[in-house]
Design a protein around this motif. Structure first.
Motif, short mmCIF file in Angstrom:
data_model
loop_
_atom_site.label_atom_id
_atom_site.label_comp_id
_atom_site.label_asym_id
_atom_site.label_seq_id
_atom_site.Cartn_x
_atom_site.Cartn_y
_atom_site.Cartn_z
N TYR A 290 0.81 -1.21 0.00
CA TYR A 290 0.00 0.00 0.00
C TYR A 290 0.85 1.27 0.00
CZ TYR A 290 -4.13 -2.86 0.58
OH TYR A 290 -5.13 -3.78 0.36
N LEU A 291 1.99 1.24 0.65
CA LEU A 291 2.88 2.41 0.59
C LEU A 291 3.43 2.59 -0.82
CD1 LEU A 291 4.84 2.14 3.98
CD2 LEU A 291 3.19 3.90 3.32
N LYS A 292 3.73 1.49 -1.48
CA LYS A 292 4.24 1.55 -2.86
C LYS A 292 3.20 2.15 -3.80
CE LYS A 292 4.43 -2.08 -5.48
NZ LYS A 292 4.75 -3.40 -6.10
N ASN A 293 1.93 1.92 -3.48
CA ASN A 293 0.84 2.40 -4.34
C ASN A 293 0.10 3.59 -3.75
OD1 ASN A 293 0.64 0.25 -6.62
ND2 ASN A 293 0.79 -0.96 -4.75
N ILE A 294 0.75 4.33 -2.87
CA ILE A 294 0.09 5.43 -2.18
C ILE A 294 -0.40 6.51 -3.15
CG2 ILE A 294 2.22 6.73 -1.76
CD1 ILE A 294 -0.74 6.41 0.66
#
Length: 465
Positions: A290-294
């Motif tokens: 989820y951080l990668k796709n924030i």
């Protein structure tokens, strides 16, 4: 297969009854916090509702609301102080959080095919978490604070998605819950809900919603309540000093330069797999994803947005605070567990549900076995057997060797407690008794000769000199 709401609630209720009734009935309170809270309760709030005292000193470490509850219990049910304190202050708030968590997600039944299974899996994971179970099992204010934090966020999201009306009743309740979170434990009670709300609206590009919920009026209401609280303190004896300690040492101090529990900024990251049990390292996979796709936050489904904002912003804020304890992460737990479940459901919804539920049930079984062995724990790891011995000795004095927490028992045993910080600096007459912790047994043997061991367990030793 359609899942019946009442049946799932009954399952949650059964889990609570099976685990917490034995824990409440059989476990003896710990010396460091629970017996200490009895000492604070008996020593405080006799003439003043807003200033707490501990061992005749000001105790600004905690706000008074939780101790108001404990004082009422001790006044009317002193014999069952610990049992009712845990039941009313921890178990019931924890149960409400679990039910509200399950109920809230069901509002999205028109958007998610497996929402009933998803919701139960997340709540089951929350209940099975050692951090949540641990917070529910002890006489501490953390779960009660979490209830107020969760209740305010619960109302916020219900109003945002039109599950509840934006009216005076709901708005007043939401901002009152935020204040009560602050009034129960401290600054996290207000930081947790506000950071969740603001970050969610910011990332969702909908800050205009703050105007709909009369955000500035709500903040003014909270500040007014805080002002009334401080005003009541100010006009009391030692009131100004108490306020300085409360704001400086216990609020700003814990954020910038804590007097205790100082940890590096990455400390919580190391503990994240432990607090996220039964999913453990799975939380890192979800967090990385989820951080990668924030940047695509606006395209995430609604539950992913909610769980992310319930966990990550507060986790980051707490990581930069000076003082750190694992229990402080409690308000992030539901969000992290939800985020991890959502990650696994992205790939295999049904199989993930079964696997994750099995993890949770397995951990709950272990916890149940521990809970029904509360007497074994009390005999071997608490002061219970040694206090029984001490109460039966004729001596008025009991010496404690490098064991400051034992002073908390002054309201349980009728003895004059004399602390020893260094054995060479005090002469103890013969036929007296010394209690110490197990990890001090080598040191006490060097400082005092001819000690006779009277009683011991895994954590404590009682000697006669």
């Amino acid at each position: 297969m359609k899942i019946n709401y009442k049946n799932q609630v009954m399952k949650i209720t059964f889990i609570y009854l099976a685990i917490f009734i034995p824990l409440i009935l059989f476990r003896f309170p710990d010396i460091r916090n629970e017996i200490k809270y009895l000492a604070i309760t008996k020593e405080s709030l006799n003439n003043n509702l807003f200033i707490l005292k501990y061992l005749d000193n000001l105790y600004p470490d905690k706000p008074p609301f939780y101790f108001w509850i404990l004082k009422l219990i001790h006044t009317y049910f002193p014999k069952y102080f610990f049992q009712l304190g845990i039941l009313i202050g921890s178990v019931i708030p924890s149960y409400i959080i679990a039910i509200l968590s399950y109920k809230f997600l069901l509002n999205f039944k028109n958007s998610y095919k497996y929402i009933e299974k998803l919701s139960f899996t997340i709540v089951l994971g929350l209940i099975a978490s050692p951090l949540f179970i641990g917070g529910t099992s002890v006489l501490r204010m953390d779960i009660l604070m979490y209830l107020f934090i969760f209740s305010s966020i619960y109302l916020f999201f219900n109003m945002y998605y039109n599950f509840k009306k934006i009216n005076f009743k709901n708005l007043f309740s939401m901002y009152l819950f935020i204040f009560l979170g602050l009034f129960t434990k401290g600054i996290v009670g207000i930081v947790a809900p506000l950071s969740t709300m603001i970050i969610f609206l910011l990332f969702n590009r909908d800050l205009k919603f703050l105007k709909k919920i009369h955000f500035m009026k709500g903040i003014i209401f909270i500040l007014s309540c805080v002002s009334l609280w401080f005003l009541n303190i100010y006009f009391c004896e030692d009131g100004l000093q108490y306020i300085k300690l409360l704001v400086g040492q216990e609020t700003l101090g814990r954020i910038t330069k804590s007097k205790a529990h100082i940890r590096p900024v990455y400390y919580y990251l190391k503990t994240l797999p432990v607090i996220s049990l039964p999913y453990g390292l799975g939380v890192f996979f979800s967090l990385f994803y989820y951080l990668k796709n924030i940047k695509s936050f606006i395209k995430w489904n609604e539950l992913e947005k909610i769980f992310f904002c319930l966990s990550v912003p507060l986790f980051i804020l707490l990581s930069f605070a000076s003082g750190k304890l694992v229990i402080y992460l409690l308000p992030t737990l539901y969000g992290f567990i939800g985020l991890t479940v959502m990650y696994f459901f992205r790939f295999k919804p049904i199989s993930s549900n079964r696997t994750l539920n099995n993890f949770s049930y397995g951990l709950l079984l272990v916890i149940f076995i521990i809970s029904i062995n509360g007497n074994y724990y009390s005999r071997n790891y608490t002061l219970k057997p040694l206090l029984t011995k001490i109460e039966n000795i004729e001596n008025e004095n009991i010496y404690t060797y490098r064991f400051e927490d034992f002073q908390n028992t002054k309201f349980i045993i009728k003895k004059n407690i004399i602390p020893i910080t260094n054995g060479t600096s005090i002469k103890i007459p013969k036929e007296n008794y010394i209690i110490t912790k197990a990890n001090k047994k080598k040191e006490i043997s060097k400082d005092f000769k001819n000690l006779k061991l009277i009683s011991k367990n895994k954590n404590y030793y009682l000697y006669k000199i």
